[in-house]
Structure formats: C-alpha cells, structure tokens
Design a protein around this motif. Structure first.
Motif, mmCIF file in Angstrom:
data_model
loop_
_atom_site.group_PDB
_atom_site.id
_atom_site.type_symbol
_atom_site.label_atom_id
_atom_site.label_comp_id
_atom_site.label_asym_id
_atom_site.label_seq_id
_atom_site.Cartn_x
_atom_site.Cartn_y
_atom_site.Cartn_z
ATOM 1 N N ALA A 83 6.064 34.576 -10.262
ATOM 2 C CA ALA A 83 5.706 34.873 -11.655
ATOM 3 C C ALA A 83 6.724 35.817 -12.289
ATOM 4 C CB ALA A 83 4.305 35.486 -11.716
ATOM 5 N N PHE A 84 7.144 36.836 -11.525
ATOM 6 C CA PHE A 84 8.121 37.801 -12.040
ATOM 7 C C PHE A 84 9.469 37.135 -12.313
ATOM 8 C CE2 PHE A 84 11.677 40.682 -10.961
ATOM 9 C CZ PHE A 84 11.608 41.511 -12.070
ATOM 10 N N VAL A 85 9.948 36.313 -11.380
ATOM 11 C CA VAL A 85 11.255 35.654 -11.545
ATOM 12 C C VAL A 85 11.237 34.726 -12.756
ATOM 13 C CG1 VAL A 85 12.844 33.974 -10.520
ATOM 14 C CG2 VAL A 85 11.949 35.852 -9.139
ATOM 15 N N ILE A 86 10.151 33.979 -12.946
ATOM 16 C CA ILE A 86 10.038 33.103 -14.123
ATOM 17 C C ILE A 86 10.159 33.920 -15.400
ATOM 18 C CG2 ILE A 86 8.418 31.681 -15.448
ATOM 19 C CD1 ILE A 86 7.384 30.630 -12.741
ATOM 20 N N ILE A 148 6.198 35.571 -21.177
ATOM 21 C CA ILE A 148 7.259 35.252 -22.135
ATOM 22 C C ILE A 148 6.668 35.035 -23.523
ATOM 23 C CG2 ILE A 148 9.006 33.542 -22.770
ATOM 24 C CD1 ILE A 148 9.842 35.354 -20.514
ATOM 25 N N ILE A 149 5.590 34.275 -23.584
ATOM 26 C CA ILE A 149 4.931 34.009 -24.870
ATOM 27 C C ILE A 149 4.481 35.310 -25.517
ATOM 28 C CG2 ILE A 149 2.911 32.942 -25.957
ATOM 29 C CD1 ILE A 149 3.147 30.726 -23.798
ATOM 30 N N ALA A 150 3.899 36.203 -24.704
ATOM 31 C CA ALA A 150 3.444 37.494 -25.232
ATOM 32 C C ALA A 150 4.617 38.331 -25.733
ATOM 33 C CB ALA A 150 2.668 38.255 -24.160
ATOM 34 N N GLY A 151 5.776 38.205 -25.071
ATOM 35 C CA GLY A 151 6.943 38.959 -25.493
ATOM 36 C C GLY A 151 7.546 38.444 -26.788
#
Length: 264
Positions: A83-86, A148-151
């Motif tokens: 999850a972190f790498v993605i 990513i979406i949240a960012g």
C-alpha cells in the motif's frame, strides 16, 4: 499574534488529522480568522499528529517486526509495504504532473459534503457483508490508491478515504480497517512531510517564529494522541455515521459562507 492562536491551530490539527472529517477544511476556516501560516508551520503541526499515532501504535509496529518469524506478521507487513509503495510511486507521478486542486473553500466544501454521503453509503454496503478483519491484497492495493485520491482532492480526508475503501474491499470490521489505514498512514505521512519540508528548505523557507511552531507541534501531538485513542475505543461499538453527518453539515456551512463571500 498571541500564541493562543497556535494552541488553537494545534488543537484543530490534532483532532481533525486522523478523524475522518478532513483537517484541510478546518484549518482553512481557522486561518481565515487566525491568519495564514507558512507551509513549514503547517508541516510541523501535521508532524505532531503523525508522531502521536506512531506512539499509539509503537507496540503493534514493533510486534510486527519482531515477529517476522510468523507468517501472519510477514503477510501483514507485505501488505502494508504494498500500500505504501503504491502511494509513494503514484504520489511522485502526480507531483511531477502537477495534478492538484487548489485548497480553496468551494472544492473543499464539496469534498466534505460528498465524502459524508460516501461514508454513509460505504458503511451501509459494508454492513451487509459478514464481519471480516482479514486484510487482503485487494484491500492493500485499494488503500494505496485511496491515499492518492485523498491527496489530489483536498477535503476528502485521507483517513476517511482509506478506512472506507478498506471496508468496501472486504475488511468490513471497522477496527481492522482503521488500524490498517492508520498503520499505512504512518510511513506515508512521514514521507510526504519529509518531502515537503525538504522542498521548503531547498526553496529558502522564510524565517519562522520557532516558539510558535513548537507550541503548535506540541499541542497537535497531545491532541492527536487523545483524539485517536478516543476514536479507537469509539469504533469498537459505534458506526461512523455521526462523522458523516458532521461532514455534510460542516461542508454545507462552508458552501454557504463561500457563496456569501465570507470565505475565499
């Protein structure tokens, strides 16, 4: 400005960073009256909230690493790392492409409102499935993408996006979904904070009032510690519905204030 303002900002950051109600919208509103702070300052108070969650989960984290001889711990760590790498890889791509919405009232307010309805729907759908606390690869991938979406969309809430995506993807147990979301958030937010701080220092960050920054950091750390401890107890026997309703109401207030020209 009085250091009381730094206490207020630290409290707001500490309460809202890991609760699924979006810290961005609350800090935006607070800074309308307390004055905008530098990016370095905002990074520092966010770091306080991350530190608090790290302290809360330190036993769980060390248990995973010290227990790598057990297949269950290895499996969980692999999924955390996935999850972190993605998030890290796609986050860098997003940064390079310059894909980012402005942190202004209207998009944040809409994200709060729509996110509130999304939370209600997601928990309702997850509630129709059997209780499950197992984190699958599908859950890990979805959580990485949700960050990513949240960012990209300010006001979405990183914790809200990741918790409810995890629940929809199969980790229907609220406590299990929340724990995985928070544990993934620790390295993710440290990495993002470090990246932004290096960027600020490289660009020649303006002189800071280090006392004000220290107050904000300390207050954020203590407040986040209390808020997350409370949340972890609360979700053992309660749904997230009240957080969703709060988001909808708060977002509606921001929309009204923005339409009236009271916020920019």
């Amino acid at each position: 400005m009085s250091y009381l303002a730094d206490v207020v900002l630290g409290v707001i950051e500490g309460i809202t960073e890991f609760l699924p109600i979006s810290s961005t919208g609350h800090l935006l509103l607070a800074e309308q009256w307390l004055g905008a702070r530098s990016e370095t300052y905002n990074i520092a108070i966010q770091a306080g909230a991350i530190l608090a969650v790290t302290l809360i989960y330190w036993r769980r984290v060390t248990g995973i690493f010290l227990g790598l001889g057990e297949a269950e711990n290895r499996d969980y760590l692999i999924k955390l790392m996935l999850a972190f790498v993605i998030t890290a890889v796609l986050g860098l791509v997003v940064k390079k492409l310059g894909v980012e919405l402005p942190e202004t009232v209207m998009p944040i307010a809409w994200a709060l409102v729509l996110g509130g309805f999304w939370m209600i729907a997601a928990e309702w759908l997850a509630g129709k499935k059997p209780d499950n606390d197992f984190i699958t690869l599908r859950v890990a991938i979805a959580v990485g993408l949700a960050q990513i979406i949240a960012g990209v969309f300010p006001g979405t809430s990183r914790s809200g996006a990741t918790i409810f995506v995890a629940m929809l993807m199969g980790a229907t147990n609220r406590a299990a979904a929340t724990e995985f979301a928070f544990l993934v958030g620790i390295p993710t937010m440290y990495a993002a904070t470090g990246y932004e701080l290096l960027k600020q220092l490289k660009g020649g960050a303006p002189a800071e009032d280090w006392t004000a920054l220290g107050i904000g950091f300390a207050v954020s750390t203590v407040t986040a510690f209390v808020a997350v401890k409370w949340l972890l107890t609360y979700i053992q026997s309660h749904r997230f519905t009240y957080f969703a309703i709060y988001r909808i109401i708060f977002g509606g207030v921001l929309l009204a204030l923005g339409a009236a020209g009271a916020l920019v």
